[in-house]
Scaffold this motif. Structure first.
Motif, short mmCIF file in Angstrom:
data_model
loop_
_atom_site.label_atom_id
_atom_site.label_comp_id
_atom_site.label_asym_id
_atom_site.label_seq_id
_atom_site.Cartn_x
_atom_site.Cartn_y
_atom_site.Cartn_z
N GLY A 6 0.82 -1.21 0.00
CA GLY A 6 0.00 0.00 0.00
C GLY A 6 0.85 1.26 0.00
O GLY A 6 0.52 2.25 -0.66
N ALA A 7 1.97 1.22 0.73
CA ALA A 7 2.88 2.36 0.73
C ALA A 7 3.49 2.58 -0.64
O ALA A 7 3.63 3.72 -1.10
CB ALA A 7 3.98 2.13 1.77
N PHE A 8 3.87 1.47 -1.30
CA PHE A 8 4.42 1.58 -2.65
C PHE A 8 3.38 2.18 -3.60
O PHE A 8 3.70 3.03 -4.44
CB PHE A 8 4.86 0.20 -3.15
N GLU A 9 2.15 1.73 -3.46
CA GLU A 9 1.08 2.26 -4.30
C GLU A 9 0.86 3.76 -4.03
O GLU A 9 0.66 4.54 -4.96
CB GLU A 9 -0.22 1.49 -4.05
N LEU A 11 3.10 5.90 -2.97
CA LEU A 11 4.24 6.65 -3.52
C LEU A 11 4.21 6.73 -5.04
O LEU A 11 4.78 7.67 -5.62
CB LEU A 11 5.55 6.00 -3.06
N THR A 12 3.60 5.79 -5.68
CA THR A 12 3.58 5.77 -7.15
C THR A 12 2.28 6.36 -7.72
O THR A 12 2.07 6.31 -8.93
CB THR A 12 3.75 4.33 -7.66
N THR A 13 1.45 6.90 -6.85
CA THR A 13 0.22 7.57 -7.32
C THR A 13 0.51 9.04 -7.56
O THR A 13 0.87 9.77 -6.63
CB THR A 13 -0.91 7.41 -6.28
N GLY A 14 0.37 9.48 -8.79
CA GLY A 14 0.73 10.85 -9.16
C GLY A 14 0.00 11.91 -8.37
O GLY A 14 0.57 12.97 -8.05
N ALA A 15 -1.24 11.66 -8.01
CA ALA A 15 -2.04 12.66 -7.29
C ALA A 15 -1.44 12.98 -5.92
O ALA A 15 -1.61 14.10 -5.41
CB ALA A 15 -3.47 12.15 -7.12
N GLY A 19 -0.10 19.43 -5.73
CA GLY A 19 -0.87 20.30 -4.86
C GLY A 19 -0.15 20.67 -3.58
O GLY A 19 0.98 20.24 -3.33
N GLU A 20 -0.82 21.46 -2.74
CA GLU A 20 -0.22 21.93 -1.51
C GLU A 20 -0.01 20.82 -0.48
O GLU A 20 0.79 20.97 0.44
CB GLU A 20 -1.09 23.04 -0.89
N ARG A 21 -0.74 19.74 -0.62
CA ARG A 21 -0.56 18.60 0.30
C ARG A 21 0.28 17.50 -0.34
O ARG A 21 0.46 16.45 0.27
CB ARG A 21 -1.92 18.04 0.70
N GLY A 22 0.76 17.74 -1.54
CA GLY A 22 1.53 16.73 -2.25
C GLY A 22 2.97 16.64 -1.78
O GLY A 22 3.48 17.51 -1.05
N VAL A 23 3.64 15.58 -2.22
CA VAL A 23 5.01 15.31 -1.78
C VAL A 23 5.96 16.42 -2.17
O VAL A 23 6.82 16.84 -1.37
CB VAL A 23 5.49 13.96 -2.36
N ILE A 191 3.75 4.90 6.40
CA ILE A 191 4.97 4.23 5.98
C ILE A 191 5.62 4.98 4.82
O ILE A 191 6.85 5.16 4.78
CB ILE A 191 4.67 2.77 5.57
N ALA A 192 4.81 5.45 3.89
CA ALA A 192 5.33 6.21 2.74
C ALA A 192 6.04 7.47 3.21
O ALA A 192 7.12 7.81 2.71
CB ALA A 192 4.20 6.56 1.79
N GLY A 193 5.44 8.18 4.17
CA GLY A 193 6.08 9.39 4.70
C GLY A 193 7.40 9.07 5.37
O GLY A 193 8.39 9.79 5.19
N ALA A 194 7.44 7.99 6.14
CA ALA A 194 8.68 7.59 6.81
C ALA A 194 9.76 7.22 5.79
O ALA A 194 10.93 7.55 5.96
CB ALA A 194 8.41 6.41 7.73
#
Length: 226
Positions: A6-9, A11-15, A19-23, A191-194
């Motif tokens: 789920g974390a990999f998904e 991280l690989t989701t463009g959305a 935006g302001e909340r994006g990576v 997990i993705a943020g970490a």
């Protein structure tokens, strides 16, 4: 395993990167906090440590004080500063807390680097008629350079990792991805943020290792000696 996939998904989701909340936006905020704090820490710690190391006085006290600073929890300092009158000034509590956290490794390593320069080399340089400034720039600073860079790398990685706590004070940065994940109970996002914070810290470490080798003042001398 589901959380990791789920974390990999995530991280690989463009959305999630827009935006302001994006990576990308959170990464820019994180780099801003880290860069400003590291620059301020260098300006505070290095001149003091190099000067004390050069004259050989007062450094032990400064190092002991900085070591005491390491024992103070950064999160506690951040919370106290946020609740103080400084909390009215936006990013000020976060920036001050991170600077206080970054100064000790810079101060300690730079001072020790200067004091560990071989005394025989220093005396030989004095015997050649070098002034205090020449001794500092041409002998002490180049020989202390490895420890100075070690302190810089340590401070930089610690600041990048600790800047994650800025989200606890309502600020931005990659930590917001983690806290938002906790808020909505989205473990893959946490997990993705970490992973993003860890990757950034490793990248900063690698970059400074390369910069340290390229800028090493003894590098050219060693090559000429060979």
């Amino acid at each position: 395993m589901n959380a990791l996939s789920g974390a990999f998904e995530w991280l690989t989701t463009g959305a999630n990167w827009q935006g302001e909340r994006g990576v990308w936006h959170r990464l820019a905020e994180h780099l801003y906090f880290s860069g400003v704090c590291l620059a301020a820490s260098v300006l505070i710690a290095l001149p003091l440590a190099l000067w004390l190391g050069h004259i050989g006085k007062g450094g032990a006290l400064a190092v002991n004080i900085s070591n005491v600073g390491r024992a103070i929890p950064t999160l506690a300092v951040l919370v106290l500063l946020t609740l103080s009158p400084l909390g009215r000034y936006g990013d000020a509590p976060t920036l001050i807390a991170l600077v206080l956290f970054a100064v000790p490794p810079l101060l300690t390593n730079a001072y020790l680097g200067m004091r560990e320069v071989d005394k025989a080399v220093v005396e030989a340089a004095r015997g050649m008629g070098m002034s205090g400034g020449q001794l500092f720039l041409r002998v002490e600073l180049p020989l202390a350079y490895p420890l100075i860079m070690t302190g810089l790398r340590s401070a930089a990685v610690q600041v990048v990792a600790t800047a994650t706590l800025a989200s606890m004070a309502g600020e931005g940065g990659l930590g917001r991805i983690i806290t938002q994940g906790f808020t909505v109970q989205n473990t893959p996002q946490v997990i993705a943020g970490a992973v993003l914070v860890t990757a950034l810290a490793l990248l900063v470490e690698l970059l400074l290792v390369v910069v340290g080798k390229v800028c090493d003042p003894m590098r050219g001398r060693a090559a000429r000696a060979v």
